[in-house]
Structure formats: C-alpha cells, structure tokens
Design an enzyme around this catalytic site. Structure first.
Site, PDB file in Angstrom:
ATOM      1  N   LYS A 142      38.064  40.631  34.905  1.00 51.46           N
ATOM      2  CA  LYS A 142      39.010  40.916  33.776  1.00 51.46           C
ATOM      3  C   LYS A 142      39.735  39.725  32.703  1.00 51.46           C
ATOM      4  CE  LYS A 142      41.926  41.223  37.461  1.00 51.46           C
ATOM      5  NZ  LYS A 142      43.275  41.226  38.509  1.00 51.46           N
ATOM      6  N   CYS A 144      49.354  38.259  41.892  1.00 60.60           N
ATOM      7  CA  CYS A 144      50.383  39.029  40.962  1.00 60.60           C
ATOM      8  C   CYS A 144      51.168  38.469  40.435  1.00 60.60           C
ATOM      9  CB  CYS A 144      49.644  39.948  41.095  1.00 60.60           C
ATOM     10  SG  CYS A 144      48.260  40.570  41.570  1.00 60.60           S
ATOM     11  N   ARG A 172      43.004  43.170  29.662  1.00 60.29           N
ATOM     12  CA  ARG A 172      44.132  43.942  29.821  1.00 60.29           C
ATOM     13  C   ARG A 172      45.649  44.021  28.850  1.00 60.29           C
ATOM     14  NH1 ARG A 172      43.845  43.960  35.544  1.00 60.29           N
ATOM     15  NH2 ARG A 172      41.851  43.833  35.739  1.00 60.29           N
ATOM     16  N   CYS A 187      55.729  40.509  43.500  1.00 59.91           N
ATOM     17  CA  CYS A 187      54.431  41.343  42.670  1.00 59.91           C
ATOM     18  C   CYS A 187      54.509  43.332  43.999  1.00 59.91           C
ATOM     19  CB  CYS A 187      52.988  40.809  43.539  1.00 59.91           C
ATOM     20  SG  CYS A 187      52.982  41.214  45.101  1.00 59.91           S
ATOM     21  N   ARG A 216      48.046  53.128  35.392  1.00 53.88           N
ATOM     22  CA  ARG A 216      48.935  51.852  35.254  1.00 53.88           C
ATOM     23  C   ARG A 216      48.810  51.947  33.281  1.00 53.88           C
ATOM     24  NH1 ARG A 216      46.070  46.465  36.157  1.00 53.88           N
ATOM     25  NH2 ARG A 216      47.672  46.801  37.747  1.00 53.88           N
ATOM     26  N   CYS A 273      50.011  48.446  47.617  1.00 57.06           N
ATOM     27  CA  CYS A 273      48.304  47.382  47.844  1.00 57.06           C
ATOM     28  C   CYS A 273      47.244  47.668  48.151  1.00 57.06           C
ATOM     29  CB  CYS A 273      49.114  45.901  46.990  1.00 57.06           C
ATOM     30  SG  CYS A 273      47.012  44.909  46.175  1.00 57.06           S
ATOM     31  N   CYS A 331      49.968  38.592  48.724  1.00 57.45           N
ATOM     32  CA  CYS A 331      48.250  37.805  48.562  1.00 57.45           C
ATOM     33  C   CYS A 331      47.746  36.727  47.675  1.00 57.45           C
ATOM     34  CB  CYS A 331      46.561  39.332  48.728  1.00 57.45           C
ATOM     35  SG  CYS A 331      45.783  38.854  47.739  1.00 57.45           S
ATOM     36  N   LYS A 385      42.836  38.424  30.334  1.00 54.44           N
ATOM     37  CA  LYS A 385      44.512  38.641  29.623  1.00 54.44           C
ATOM     38  C   LYS A 385      44.776  37.446  28.866  1.00 54.44           C
ATOM     39  CE  LYS A 385      45.436  39.511  34.347  1.00 54.44           C
ATOM     40  NZ  LYS A 385      45.935  39.508  35.780  1.00 54.44           N
TER      41      LYS A 385
HETATM   42 FE1  SRM Z   1      47.402  42.035  40.246  1.00 53.21          FE
HETATM   43  C1  SRM Z   1      44.984  43.321  41.726  1.00 53.21           C
HETATM   44  C2  SRM Z   1      49.447  44.646  40.982  1.00 53.21           C
HETATM   45  C3  SRM Z   1      49.585  41.126  37.735  1.00 53.21           C
HETATM   46  C4  SRM Z   1      45.920  38.726  39.643  1.00 53.21           C
HETATM   47  N1  SRM Z   1      46.878  44.060  41.318  1.00 53.21           N
HETATM   48  C5  SRM Z   1      45.635  43.997  41.742  1.00 53.21           C
HETATM   49  C6  SRM Z   1      45.816  45.365  42.088  1.00 53.21           C
HETATM   50  C7  SRM Z   1      45.328  46.791  41.039  1.00 53.21           C
HETATM   51  C8  SRM Z   1      45.174  45.312  43.605  1.00 53.21           C
HETATM   52  C9  SRM Z   1      43.665  46.299  43.792  1.00 53.21           C
HETATM   53  O1  SRM Z   1      42.767  45.153  42.885  1.00 53.21           O
HETATM   54  O2  SRM Z   1      43.490  46.942  44.452  1.00 53.21           O
HETATM   55  C10 SRM Z   1      47.181  45.053  42.285  1.00 53.21           C
HETATM   56  C11 SRM Z   1      48.255  46.774  42.638  1.00 53.21           C
HETATM   57  C12 SRM Z   1      49.390  46.886  43.441  1.00 53.21           C
HETATM   58  C13 SRM Z   1      50.071  48.029  43.431  1.00 53.21           C
HETATM   59  O3  SRM Z   1      50.567  48.880  44.665  1.00 53.21           O
HETATM   60  O4  SRM Z   1      50.115  48.616  42.080  1.00 53.21           O
HETATM   61  C14 SRM Z   1      47.852  44.210  41.506  1.00 53.21           C
HETATM   62  N2  SRM Z   1      48.774  42.697  39.119  1.00 53.21           N
HETATM   63  C15 SRM Z   1      49.380  43.847  39.661  1.00 53.21           C
HETATM   64  C16 SRM Z   1      51.322  44.189  39.062  1.00 53.21           C
HETATM   65  C17 SRM Z   1      51.450  45.223  39.261  1.00 53.21           C
HETATM   66  C18 SRM Z   1      51.564  42.855  40.166  1.00 53.21           C
HETATM   67  C19 SRM Z   1      52.657  43.636  39.715  1.00 53.21           C
HETATM   68  O5  SRM Z   1      54.320  43.507  40.458  1.00 53.21           O
HETATM   69  O6  SRM Z   1      54.050  43.299  38.305  1.00 53.21           O
HETATM   70  C20 SRM Z   1      50.459  42.852  37.774  1.00 53.21           C
HETATM   71  C21 SRM Z   1      50.440  44.579  36.565  1.00 53.21           C
HETATM   72  C22 SRM Z   1      49.645  43.511  35.754  1.00 53.21           C
HETATM   73  C23 SRM Z   1      49.419  44.764  35.230  1.00 53.21           C
HETATM   74  O7  SRM Z   1      50.322  45.615  34.423  1.00 53.21           O
HETATM   75  O8  SRM Z   1      48.364  44.570  34.079  1.00 53.21           O
HETATM   76  C24 SRM Z   1      49.539  42.590  38.296  1.00 53.21           C
HETATM   77  N3  SRM Z   1      47.595  40.432  38.606  1.00 53.21           N
HETATM   78  C25 SRM Z   1      49.320  39.856  37.703  1.00 53.21           C
HETATM   79  C26 SRM Z   1      48.903  39.127  37.432  1.00 53.21           C
HETATM   80  C27 SRM Z   1      49.734  37.969  37.041  1.00 53.21           C
HETATM   81  C28 SRM Z   1      50.078  38.377  35.078  1.00 53.21           C
HETATM   82  O9  SRM Z   1      48.236  38.728  35.306  1.00 53.21           O
HETATM   83  O10 SRM Z   1      50.517  37.568  34.718  1.00 53.21           O
HETATM   84  C29 SRM Z   1      47.513  38.162  39.013  1.00 53.21           C
HETATM   85  C30 SRM Z   1      47.676  36.498  38.245  1.00 53.21           C
HETATM   86  C31 SRM Z   1      46.938  36.309  36.881  1.00 53.21           C
HETATM   87  C32 SRM Z   1      45.110  35.975  37.445  1.00 53.21           C
HETATM   88  O11 SRM Z   1      45.101  37.126  36.435  1.00 53.21           O
HETATM   89  O12 SRM Z   1      44.624  35.004  37.013  1.00 53.21           O
HETATM   90  C33 SRM Z   1      47.045  39.099  39.167  1.00 53.21           C
HETATM   91  N4  SRM Z   1      45.464  40.939  40.586  1.00 53.21           N
HETATM   92  C34 SRM Z   1      44.806  39.518  40.155  1.00 53.21           C
HETATM   93  C35 SRM Z   1      44.092  39.444  41.542  1.00 53.21           C
HETATM   94  C36 SRM Z   1      42.752  38.332  41.118  1.00 53.21           C
HETATM   95  C37 SRM Z   1      42.105  38.523  39.353  1.00 53.21           C
HETATM   96  C38 SRM Z   1      41.316  37.094  39.801  1.00 53.21           C
HETATM   97  O13 SRM Z   1      41.556  36.716  38.681  1.00 53.21           O
HETATM   98  O14 SRM Z   1      40.131  36.681  40.832  1.00 53.21           O
HETATM   99  C39 SRM Z   1      43.391  41.227  41.566  1.00 53.21           C
HETATM  100  C40 SRM Z   1      42.240  41.250  42.295  1.00 53.21           C
HETATM  101  C41 SRM Z   1      41.073  41.622  41.682  1.00 53.21           C
HETATM  102  O15 SRM Z   1      41.162  41.757  40.464  1.00 53.21           O
HETATM  103  O16 SRM Z   1      40.224  41.712  42.355  1.00 53.21           O
HETATM  104  C42 SRM Z   1      44.466  41.677  41.819  1.00 53.21           C
HETATM  105 FE1  SF4 Z   2      48.171  43.077  46.196  1.00 55.24          FE
HETATM  106 FE2  SF4 Z   2      48.060  40.891  45.840  1.00 55.24          FE
HETATM  107 FE3  SF4 Z   2      48.071  41.055  43.559  1.00 55.24          FE
HETATM  108 FE4  SF4 Z   2      50.507  41.155  45.299  1.00 55.24          FE
HETATM  109  S1  SF4 Z   2      49.462  39.821  44.686  1.00 55.24           S
HETATM  110  S2  SF4 Z   2      49.991  43.223  44.564  1.00 55.24           S
HETATM  111  S3  SF4 Z   2      49.859  41.737  47.517  1.00 55.24           S
HETATM  112  S4  SF4 Z   2      46.850  42.413  44.981  1.00 55.24           S
END
Ligand code: SRM
Ligand code: SF4
Length: 567
Positions: free
Chosen positions: A212, A480, A150, A431, A80, A437, A476, A214
């Site tokens: 994390k 995201c 981030r 997402c 990323r 993922c 899930c 943001k």
């Molecule tokens: Fe996310 C984890 C993809 C935005 C909350 N997210 C992941 C991972 C890295 C899975 C992992 O931990 O192994 C995913 C990778 C999937 C893949 O194959 O690419 C993933 N998140 C994404 C992306 C690519 C979704 C998208 O389709 O655009 C976004 C990348 C953003 C970036 O460039 O940095 C992405 N993730 C978000 C958002 C939305 C936002 O930030 O506006 C959220 C919800 C907002 C928040 O943070 O509360 C989000 N991602 C999570 C979480 C839950 C975090 C938590 O607070 O518990 C995880 C899991 C974790 O961190 O343990 C996670």
């Molecule tokens: Fe993966 Fe869940 Fe984030 Fe979708 S919402 S990219 S399934 S961690």
C-alpha cells in the site's frame, strides 16, 4: 553509508504471483459472483477484490457459534469509497445512506481516518448494486485498498480559503493521476464491454506496487492529515495567497509486528522543495522508484520506509531526480503547530457557514442519546452544499447559506449532533477492530467511548479536565488508529490486553515509546492516573502531557525510531 539498490534473490511473495497472474486484477471474480453456494470469494479473488475497494470479512462476534453449527462464517464485504480530500455532496450522501440502511448487515456508515467512508456487511449478491449506485452518483471504490496509491488526504475544508481549495484540487489530481488504468473494475462491476487489449499500467506496472502507498497534501501549520504517517506528502508553500510549490516528504508509516524488531514505525523525511508545476512528475517518479525498489519478497518490509532504510534517503532522492529530470531545491521553511479538527460553526470564504460535527470513532449510526444517522440524513435532504469528511473521522457540513443555518442548527441540536465534549474526547480516535476486522486482537472502537469517560474522570480529579491529550486506540499493531502518533497510544495484544505507549507529541511529529506491556484496561487506568496526577502537579506552564513524560524521562524520547523504538 551509501547503499545502492540490489535486487533480492529471495522468492517473491504469494501476493506478487496473485497480481502477476490476475490479468490486470480480473482473476475469476466474475465466476465467484455467480456462485451462490458461498457468500465469500475463493482463492486469489479474496485478495484481488481489495484492489476494487472491498474486503471480505466475517462477523467475529458470531464466528464460534456459526462454526459450532457447522455453518460458513458470516461472510460479507466491507466497501471503502474513493473520496480524495473527503468531499461528498448531500445528494450522494442520500444514496449512500439509503444503501447502508437497506442493504448492509450493520446499517451504519463508517467514516475512516483517511477522509472517506466504509460500508460494512454487504452481501456478495448486493455488490454490483453498490458499485452501480456509486458510478451513477460519480463515485467509485477503485484503488482504496491493496498495493496502490490509497485515498489521497488533504487539509480539510476547501471553503476555508482559496489555498484550501487549491490543496483539495491537488489531492484530486494526484489521486486520478495515480489510479490503476485497468478496465477490470468497469467490466466486472459496471458491466462495461471487455477491452483487454488496451490494458496497460504506465505508472503502477503489471504487478502494481509492492505494498500500500499513502499520500497527503497539507497546508501548514495545521497537520490534520497526520502527514508523518504517509509514504508521500506535499506540504504547501504559499506566496501571495497561492500555492507556489511543495516541500516533499516521504517514507512515513506506523505499523509494526509485536516483538519483531525488523518492523518499526517511521516519520516521513524531507526530500526537498519543488515548484507546483512539477508535482505530478515528482509523484510519478517517487511511486516508480518505490515500485521498482520496494521489497517484493517480504510484505512486512515492503513499504517505502523500508526501501529508504535499504538504500538510504539520498540514493532514493537521486533516483527520483534522475527519473523525473527534476532537481529538488532546499526545503522551504514550514512548521506545524496544530492537529485535529475544530468542532463547531465557522464562516467560510463566501460568507456561508460550515458546521464541523464530532463523530465518535467515525461511526454514523443512531443510538439512545445521539441520532447521527437520521440527523445527517435530514440535513442532506435540505442542504444544497457538501459534506466534507476529515482525517480525524469527523464530518463537516459545508457551504450552509445564512437562510439554511437556523434550520440545520435546529436539526443538529434535536438529533444530538451538537454536543459538549471534552477536548480529550474530541481528539480521541480508535480503529474499527471487532467485530468486522479480521486482524483485530483487542477491542478498539467499541472500547473507546467508555474508556475515555474513565480517563475524563481522572483528568477531572486532578484539575486538568480542560486540557487536550491525544489518546488513540488500535486493536492490533497494524496501528490503523494511528496510536503510534499519539501522546497516549494503546495497541491491542490479545482480548482485553494492550501495550501502553506514551510520549508522542501534540502535533504528531514524535513517535511514542512503550511504557507498559500486555496490561488490562484496569491496569492501564492505574498507570494513567499516576502519570496524569504527576503531570498536573509537576508540569511546566502549558506543558503538554507527551512533552512532560519525555522531559521527566518517564520514557526515553524516540528520536530515530529504527534504533530507539524497540530499545
Ligand atoms: Fe488500516 C488493514 C481499517 C487506516 C495500517 N485497516 C486494515 C483492514 C482493512 C484489515 C484487513 O486488512 O483486513 C481494516 C478494516 C477494518 C474494518 O472492519 O473496517 C483497516 N485502516 C482501517 C481504517 C478504517 C481505520 C479507521 O478506523 O479509520 C482506516 C481506513 C483508511 C482508509 O480510508 O483508507 C485505516 N490503516 C490505517 C492507518 C492510518 C492512516 O492511514 O493514516 C494505518 C497506519 C499507517 C500506515 O499505513 O502505516 C493503517 N491497516 C494498516 C495495516 C498495516 C500496513 C503495514 O504497513 O503493514 C493493515 C494490514 C495490512 O495492510 O496488511 C491495515
Ligand atoms: Fe483492524 Fe488492527 Fe487496523 Fe484495528 S489496527 S482496524 S484491529 S487491522
């Protein structure tokens, strides 16, 4: 009631030990890079590479098959990039496209909803190459994952006004200011000389943040960054066409764990107003309070929103004021009335043009009816300006001169980059989910396009096909796809099954409420048909779908998510 910060006596999480023992994020990554027996990273390094902007994944579509063949899972990394405010030049794009095509398993570029891009499917042996390419073109992937600040978001398109440019500059300043200082990234990936003795993390600390973090910088009234989902937000206050200061909001976040009432989504809350020159000091102090007070014994309750719930907003605020020696002023008036991106052509401040292209789910690839990847590649070869990635997984080709406009339009049309879509589709988001993922429970990105077609048909049937409904899918409960800020949000439960949430609002300042649990796509469509039909008949003039289901008490409004989300 005021609660003071009290250090927990519970044991630290495994992640805290990993960070502490990592020698400022080095671990033994270098040794793993030399190990050709496996395509993966071992032990702590699996987690440490995330601080360098990479995730180890495997292709879940072939996981069982490889297991049956007694083969290691198909390990490959997702990288990323760090791209505060989402700007990437055409020259940089050419290099990224070339790497994606020649050295990744999926040959795609994935725009994320945090204004950057991901490359999926990079084999371990090619990792150094991509870091060195990024470095040569002035980019990196430092701090785009794990327990740091981030990629910083800002209202898209700095060429729209001078204020947009200032907002973009603030996103870059904050991003650089809060970056990890360790030289581990440069040593491991860029072969720079070891200089351990200079390691020091003045802001993040030796064990970095508890979780994390943001950040956004946003110009009201357009909430394209979905600020309420972020830990720290700077809402620009404008006077005489200049940003004079920011209202600061903290503690947003959307992830939950199914069935765990100790987790809840939360909207960022107002701390107060600061004048513009105080921005970095305030950012530093907010991060420092979260660093010191955030929960390091339970990662599910470690984000800023839980720290605020633990000590109370006022105690958090006072501590920020104490550490920064700055007193917040009363919040200045502001409001939001729109979200999303305006697709199509627009003139900018220099009389050039910009073209915002809708990218379904942010996936840049070629398929039978759209040649996004080759179209953008062609444009990048003749375009002197920049590409700008948005927080809604779209791309803006910006600073197009009058002379180039016709050429670019021709390429865009012939490659299917300019297409008529419904407002529903243009505002939808999913997402990544399967196959890359590791946390995915149900399909999201691969399900969304056809699912939207089915909802479009329902909307057409009831004469509301021109309306906007914000519909989002997450594979899930990490959420995201920001489903918990949608008017209709799906969250994966297991293969083919979702929880259906309704009642968020158009501008992203209300969390939706669960309507039906653990249902199939077919069942979801039956429920949506019922709801959309009722909305089309009984709504007030111009009443949005999310507002309608709340007014009609189809679901209860989530006012305070801590109490209302689960009950
Ligand atoms: Fe996310 C984890 C993809 C935005 C909350 N997210 C992941 C991972 C890295 C899975 C992992 O931990 O192994 C995913 C990778 C999937 C893949 O194959 O690419 C993933 N998140 C994404 C992306 C690519 C979704 C998208 O389709 O655009 C976004 C990348 C953003 C970036 O460039 O940095 C992405 N993730 C978000 C958002 C939305 C936002 O930030 O506006 C959220 C919800 C907002 C928040 O943070 O509360 C989000 N991602 C999570 C979480 C839950 C975090 C938590 O607070 O518990 C995880 C899991 C974790 O961190 O343990 C996670
Ligand atoms: Fe993966 Fe869940 Fe984030 Fe979708 S919402 S990219 S399934 S961690």
């Amino acid at each position: 009631m005021k609660k003071n910060f009290k250090k927990s006596s519970l044991p630290l999480t495994k992640e805290e030990h990993i960070k502490n023992n990592s020698n400022y994020l080095r671990g033994t990554i270098v040794n793993d890079l030399k190990n050709e027996i496996t395509n993966g990273f071992s032990g702590d390094n699996f987690s440490l590479i995330r601080f360098h902007g990479m995730y180890q994944q495997d292709d879940r579509d072939i996981r069982v098959e490889r297991n049956e063949q007694k083969l290691e899972p198909r390990y490959a990394m997702m990288l990323r990039c760090r791209l505060p405010g989402g700007i990437i030049s055409s020259k940089q794009w050419l290099k990224i496209d070339s790497f994606a095509t020649n050295h990744t398993l999926y040959k795609t570029i994935r725009l994320t909803n945090r204004q950057t891009f991901q490359l999926h499917g990079i084999l371990k042996k090619n990792l150094k190459d991509i870091h060195q390419i990024l470095h040569k073109i002035g980019l990196d992937s430092l701090g785009t994952a794990n327990d740091v600040n981030r990629n910083v978001l800002c209202t898209s398109d700095p060429m729209e006004s001078i204020i947009h440019q200032e907002c973009y500059e603030w996103a870059c300043k904050i991003s650089n200011f809060l970056l990890p200082h360790t030289k581990a990234y440069a040593e491991i990936w860029l072969d720079q000389k070891k200089i351990f003795s200079t390691d020091h993390e003045p802001i993040l600390g030796k064990t970095y943040l508890p979780r994390k973090f943001k950040t956004t910088v946003v110009i009201p009234p357009h909430n394209d960054v979905d600020l309420y989902a972020n830990d720290m937000n700077f809402v620009a206050i404008i006077e005489k066409n200049k940003i004079v200061g920011f209202n600061v909001l903290i503690g947003g976040g959307l992830s939950i764990t199914h069935g765990n009432k100790e987790t809840w989504p939360f909207l960022a809350l107002e701390l107060g107003y600061i004048s513009v020159e105080k921005t970095l000091s305030i950012a530093e102090s907010i991060v420092a309070v979260q660093r010191d007070w955030g929960n390091r014994t339970n990662r599910k309750n470690a984000k800023t929103r839980y720290t605020i719930e633990n000590v109370g907003l006022n105690v958090f605020k006072k501590e920020v004021e104490k550490r920064s020696n700055i007193v917040f002023e009363a919040v200045r008036p502001y409001s939001f009335n729109t979200r999303g991106d305006k697709i199509g052509w627009k003139k900018d401040i220099n009389n050039n043009w910009s073209l915002t292209i809708f990218v379904q789910n942010g996936r840049i690839c070629d398929n039978n009816n759209q040649f996004l990847k080759s179209g953008l590649l062609k444009i990048a070869t003749i375009h002197n300006g920049n590409f700008r990635l948005t927080s809604n997984q779209n791309i803006i080709i910006s600073e197009i001169s009058n002379e180039n406009k016709t050429k670019i339009e021709k390429i865009a049309l012939s490659h299917g980059l300019i297409k008529k879509s419904t407002k529903l589709r243009e505002n939808s988001m999913a997402c990544v989910s399967f196959p890359t993922c590791p946390l995915a429970m149900a399909e999201a990105e691969r399900m969304l396009p056809l699912f939207i077609t089915k909802v479009e048909n329902i909307m057409l049937k009831y004469g509301v096909e021109k309306e906007i409904i914000i519909l989002r899918i997450s594979g899930c409960p990490n959420g995201c796809g920001r489903s918990l800020l949608a008017e209709i949000g799906l969250i994966g439960k297991s293969i083919g099954r979702y929880n259906l949430y309704i009642g968020g609002n158009r501008i992203g300042s209300r969390i939706p409420k669960i309507y039906k649990e653990n249902i199939t796509e077919k069942e979801i469509l039956v429920h949506l048909e019922f709801l959309i039909k009722n909305w089309s008949i009984y709504r007030k003039e111009n009443e949005d779908f999310g507002d309608f289901v709340i007014r009609k008490k189809i679901v209860k409004e989530v006012i305070n998510p801590i109490h209302d989300f689960w009950n």
